[in-house]
Write an enzyme that holds these catalytic residues in place. Structure first.
Site, short mmCIF file in Angstrom:
data_model
loop_
_atom_site.label_atom_id
_atom_site.label_comp_id
_atom_site.label_asym_id
_atom_site.label_seq_id
_atom_site.Cartn_x
_atom_site.Cartn_y
_atom_site.Cartn_z
N ASP A 33 -4.14 -4.08 -0.75
CA ASP A 33 -2.82 -3.63 -0.30
C ASP A 33 -1.66 -4.32 -1.03
O ASP A 33 -0.79 -3.66 -1.60
CB ASP A 33 -2.68 -3.74 1.23
CG ASP A 33 -2.69 -5.17 1.77
OD1 ASP A 33 -3.24 -6.07 1.09
OD2 ASP A 33 -2.16 -5.37 2.88
N ALA A 258 -0.43 4.73 -0.03
CA ALA A 258 0.87 5.35 0.25
C ALA A 258 1.87 4.32 0.77
O ALA A 258 3.00 4.21 0.27
CB ALA A 258 0.70 6.49 1.24
N GLY A 259 1.48 3.57 1.78
CA GLY A 259 2.38 2.58 2.35
C GLY A 259 2.68 1.44 1.39
O GLY A 259 3.81 0.92 1.35
N ASP A 260 1.69 1.06 0.59
CA ASP A 260 1.88 -0.03 -0.37
C ASP A 260 2.92 0.36 -1.41
O ASP A 260 3.79 -0.44 -1.79
CB ASP A 260 0.56 -0.36 -1.07
CG ASP A 260 -0.58 -0.61 -0.09
OD1 ASP A 260 -0.29 -1.13 1.01
OD2 ASP A 260 -1.72 -0.31 -0.43
#
Length: 308
Positions: A33, A258-260
């Site tokens: 992450d 996506a969040g990273d």
């Protein structure tokens, strides 16, 4: 160009590709992450150093180092441990591109990062940085001793004016209990200038929605990015709240990373002086690119969104 120190784990990633007769083939890469975030920050033009622990002399650890150098990342904070191998994970995708992870990381060297890593080196690098970035996964994998040492380091660099950013990224399987995770995260939040979390993090940890927690932490001085399932984003600061709508829907091939990538573009933009609304727009644009490709890290030739 911001100077950023990122802490966490890079693993061997097995990402599914199309196979004959419905049986997937897997492509090997390197991801994790905070590692994903670090690479996207570097591609967006920031000067990034990555603090982690790897094996020594094996092709996988050397592959991680080669990937970092290829991306222009500083490897001086990488510690290498003999007779250990990096962790490994495999991605399984459903028909909508949503992912599930399977891990092999019990003896990964990251678990001994702070028994092998000289705290003074990290402190000096962090004090020279504009931002120190970590996640809930970072806290989970470094163990009790590592968490205690890192909490003290973050409090110290925060007292010297260095910005700290935390992505909650709660993964229940990495923690002995939600209470243990909550205690570790609560110990770091007071040192943070930036916090990112979703209701998927906050509900199991606190029994509350992300925006409720964001309001409390913002009142204490943080800039908190609260994300909901619709992908709308509310950013709360001591001086108010900025609401941004969900972006146009993108057909997802693989939602890994996506969040990273969102965090990378948001923080890179804010450090460059962008408004909150522009930073969120750029973050959505990068996340949209990432979910349109397989694996957490897209090929280098895929373009990054410009700063609006």
């Amino acid at each position: 160009m911001a100077r950023i120190t990122v802490l966490g784990e890079c693993m061997v990633e097995l990402s599914p590709e199309a196979g004959d007769g419905g049986a997937p083939l897997y492509r090997m890469g390197f991801a994790g992450d905070t590692f994903n975030t670090a690479i996207y920050m570097a591609r967006l033009g920031d000067q990034v150093a990555y603090c982690t622990a790897l094996g020594q002399g094996d092709p996988f650890s050397e592959g991680v180092l080669t990937a970092m150098r290829r991306e222009g990342m500083d490897t001086q904070l990488v510690r290498q441990v003999e007779n250990r191998l990096p962790g490994l994970y495999a991605i399984v995708l459903d028909d909508h591109g949503e992912r599930k992870f399977h891990y092999w990381r019990e003896r990964a060297p990251i678990r001994d990062l702070f028994s092998a890593h000289t705290a003074d080196q990290l402190i000096e690098a962090a004090k020279a940085s504009d931002l120190v970035y970590l996640s809930g996964v970072t806290l989970a994998v470094i163990g009790d001793i590592g968490r205690a040492r890192l909490r003290d380091i973050l409090a110290y660099v925060h007292s010297h004016g260095v910005a700290v950013a935390l992505d909650f990224n709660y993964r229940p399987a990495l923690w002995p209990s939600a209470e243990a995770a909550r205690a570790a995260l609560d110990g770091v939040v007071p040192a943070c200038r930036y916090v990112s979390l979703s209701s998927e993090d906050s509900r199991p940890l606190y029994g509350r929605e992300a925006e409720d927690l964001a309001a409390e932490w913002a009142a204490a001085g943080a800039e908190v990015v609260a994300r909901d399932e619709s992908h709308a984003v509310n950013v709360l600061r001591p001086d108010g709240r900025t609401a941004t709508p969900a972006p146009a829907r993108v057909k997802a091939v693989d939602t890994t990373g996506a969040g990273d990538s969102f965090n990378a573009a948001y923080l890179s933009s804010r450090l460059a002086g962008a408004t909150i609304a522009d930073a969120v727009a750029r973050a959505h644009a990068l996340a949209g690119i990432v979910v349109s490709h397989r694996g957490a890290i897209v090929a280098p030739e895929v373009g990054m969104p410009s700063l609006v």
